[in-house]
Design a protein around this motif. Structure first.
Motif, mmCIF file in Angstrom:
data_model
loop_
_atom_site.group_PDB
_atom_site.id
_atom_site.type_symbol
_atom_site.label_atom_id
_atom_site.label_comp_id
_atom_site.label_asym_id
_atom_site.label_seq_id
_atom_site.Cartn_x
_atom_site.Cartn_y
_atom_site.Cartn_z
ATOM 1 N N ALA A 65 0.839 -1.194 0.000
ATOM 2 C CA ALA A 65 0.000 0.000 0.000
ATOM 3 C C ALA A 65 0.873 1.242 0.000
ATOM 4 N N VAL A 66 0.506 2.210 -0.840
ATOM 5 C CA VAL A 66 1.162 3.514 -0.845
ATOM 6 C C VAL A 66 0.097 4.559 -0.535
ATOM 7 N N LEU A 67 0.261 5.258 0.581
ATOM 8 C CA LEU A 67 -0.648 6.339 0.969
ATOM 9 C C LEU A 67 0.060 7.677 0.790
ATOM 10 N N ILE A 68 -0.532 8.558 0.002
ATOM 11 C CA ILE A 68 -0.042 9.926 -0.134
ATOM 12 C C ILE A 68 -0.891 10.783 0.780
ATOM 13 N N THR A 69 -0.312 11.193 1.894
ATOM 14 C CA THR A 69 -1.063 11.918 2.914
ATOM 15 C C THR A 69 -0.712 13.401 2.828
ATOM 16 N N THR A 70 -1.714 14.230 2.563
ATOM 17 C CA THR A 70 -1.462 15.622 2.214
ATOM 18 C C THR A 70 -1.519 16.590 3.385
ATOM 19 N N ASP A 71 -2.059 16.155 4.530
ATOM 20 C CA ASP A 71 -2.211 17.110 5.623
ATOM 21 C C ASP A 71 -1.883 16.534 6.998
ATOM 22 N N THR A 72 -1.188 15.400 7.027
ATOM 23 C CA THR A 72 -0.758 14.833 8.301
ATOM 24 C C THR A 72 0.511 14.044 8.081
ATOM 25 N N ASP A 79 -1.313 5.863 12.938
ATOM 26 C CA ASP A 79 -2.249 5.830 14.073
ATOM 27 C C ASP A 79 -3.696 5.784 13.591
ATOM 28 N N ASP A 80 -3.999 6.554 12.536
ATOM 29 C CA ASP A 80 -5.352 6.548 11.985
ATOM 30 C C ASP A 80 -5.717 5.161 11.458
ATOM 31 N N CYS A 81 -4.753 4.514 10.809
ATOM 32 C CA CYS A 81 -4.997 3.158 10.307
ATOM 33 C C CYS A 81 -5.334 2.216 11.451
ATOM 34 N N ARG A 82 -4.566 2.286 12.511
ATOM 35 C CA ARG A 82 -4.791 1.397 13.648
ATOM 36 C C ARG A 82 -6.139 1.669 14.304
ATOM 37 N N ARG A 83 -6.506 2.948 14.417
ATOM 38 C CA ARG A 83 -7.749 3.307 15.095
ATOM 39 C C ARG A 83 -8.973 2.747 14.373
ATOM 40 N N CYS A 84 -8.892 2.686 13.045
ATOM 41 C CA CYS A 84 -10.047 2.178 12.290
ATOM 42 C C CYS A 84 -9.884 0.718 11.895
ATOM 43 N N GLY A 85 -8.902 0.026 12.505
ATOM 44 C CA GLY A 85 -8.729 -1.390 12.251
ATOM 45 C C GLY A 85 -8.117 -1.704 10.911
ATOM 46 N N ALA A 86 -7.314 -0.772 10.367
ATOM 47 C CA ALA A 86 -6.732 -0.958 9.042
ATOM 48 C C ALA A 86 -5.222 -1.125 9.096
ATOM 49 N N SER A 87 -4.717 -1.743 10.169
ATOM 50 C CA SER A 87 -3.276 -1.895 10.313
ATOM 51 C C SER A 87 -2.729 -2.859 9.260
ATOM 52 N N PRO A 88 -1.811 -2.396 8.408
ATOM 53 C CA PRO A 88 -1.228 -3.271 7.394
ATOM 54 C C PRO A 88 -0.067 -4.085 7.960
ATOM 55 N N ARG A 89 0.437 -5.020 7.166
ATOM 56 C CA ARG A 89 1.658 -5.723 7.540
ATOM 57 C C ARG A 89 2.785 -4.722 7.740
ATOM 58 N N ALA A 90 3.768 -5.086 8.566
ATOM 59 C CA ALA A 90 4.872 -4.180 8.862
ATOM 60 C C ALA A 90 5.620 -3.756 7.603
ATOM 61 N N ASP A 91 5.746 -4.681 6.634
ATOM 62 C CA ASP A 91 6.486 -4.357 5.416
ATOM 63 C C ASP A 91 5.567 -3.960 4.274
ATOM 64 N N GLY A 92 4.278 -3.763 4.563
ATOM 65 C CA GLY A 92 3.313 -3.571 3.491
ATOM 66 C C GLY A 92 2.893 -2.142 3.224
ATOM 67 N N LEU A 93 3.363 -1.173 4.040
ATOM 68 C CA LEU A 93 2.881 0.199 3.914
ATOM 69 C C LEU A 93 4.008 1.160 3.559
ATOM 70 N N GLY A 94 3.761 1.961 2.534
ATOM 71 C CA GLY A 94 4.622 3.081 2.197
ATOM 72 C C GLY A 94 3.829 4.365 2.284
ATOM 73 N N VAL A 95 4.431 5.423 2.842
ATOM 74 C CA VAL A 95 3.747 6.703 3.016
ATOM 75 C C VAL A 95 4.550 7.814 2.360
ATOM 76 N N VAL A 96 3.882 8.594 1.518
ATOM 77 C CA VAL A 96 4.452 9.840 1.011
ATOM 78 C C VAL A 96 3.899 10.949 1.892
ATOM 79 N N ASP A 97 4.763 11.517 2.707
ATOM 80 C CA ASP A 97 4.401 12.471 3.753
ATOM 81 C C ASP A 97 4.594 13.888 3.220
ATOM 82 N N CYS A 98 3.484 14.625 3.054
ATOM 83 C CA CYS A 98 3.548 15.982 2.521
ATOM 84 C C CYS A 98 3.704 17.048 3.596
#
Length: 236
Positions: A65-72, A79-98
């Motif tokens: 998964a690649v999430l492009i997060t524009t305001d956080t 944390d948002d993923c975990r709160r809504c039960g969307a925790s990915p595998r440890a090696d499965g998430l990439g984030v582009v942090d704006c």
């Protein structure tokens, strides 16, 4: 419908070469590889949560998964993923942090930054780099989410933002990925919403259910429920 897809292809029909993307306990049908969808709804009714669960919370073993997060920042989106039960595998998430910050190193995610929400070129480059990193680790199926296009529009004009959406959707389609673009229609006029939606294959509308605090969704252009259908929000 996205300009990357044949306009005469029946709704829901893929090319048969890749498995469709599935969405766990969400009331959504599998969507063929290479498709992009617009999720349209205010964040407070579960639209952003829906994007996180579709992208980061439904990963198969061979998906990233690649999430492009524009305001956080990346730590907050995790944390948002975990709160809504969307925790990915440890090696499965990439984030582009704006926002311009990364995690403190305690989280094993692929986090990268750009200078700000107006750096659309940088976002595209970081997305491509994360896809290449996943591919090098034999993760060839990518789910991509942009949360949100509304923020990008607040930093740039419609033409520049829509060109970015068009380019990103095309790249995602070319690798057989699945893409989600979040937009709050309450912050834009209908002309802008239609312009962004033009570059996606389908639209998922989200609203608050009248008789509960949960959300409701309905789908157009890709497989999924055509009538308003409830889904649980904020599962923790």
């Amino acid at each position: 419908m996205s300009s990357q897809q044949p306009t005469d292809r029946p709704d829901g029909e893929g090319d048969g070469t890749m498995d469709p993307y599935r969405f766990g306990d969400l009331p959504l049908d599998p969507i063929p590889a290479g498709r992009n969808v617009l999720v349209a709804g205010p964040p407070h009714v579960g639209a952003q949560e829906l994007v996180l669960r579709m992208v980061a919370g439904s990963l198969a073993d061979d998906e990233g998964a690649v999430l492009i997060t524009t305001d956080t920042d990346s730590a907050s989106v995790l944390d948002d993923c975990r709160r809504c039960g969307a925790s990915p595998r440890a090696d499965g998430l990439g984030v582009v942090d704006c926002v311009g910050t990364t995690t403190d190193g305690s989280e094993d995610i692929r986090a990268t930054t750009v200078s700000g929400p107006d750096d659309l070129t940088g976002m595209g480059m970081r997305y491509s780099k994360l896809c290449a990193d996943f591919d090098a680790d034999s993760i060839g199926r990518i789910r991509m989410g942009v949360a949100s296009v509304s923020t990008l529009l607040s930093f740039g004009d419609v033409q520049r933002t829509s060109r970015f959406v068009h380019t990103l959707a095309g790249r995602n389609a070319s690798i057989g990925g699945f893409g989600v673009f979040l937009l709050d229609p309450d912050t834009q006029d209908e002309r802008v919403v239609r312009t962004i939606a033009h570059f996606c294959d389908g639209r998922i509308q989200v609203r608050e259910a009248e008789d509960s605090g949960d959300g409701e969704l309905r789908v157009r252009g890709v497989p999924g429920p055509r009538e308003w259908t409830p889904f649980e929000t904020d599962s923790t």
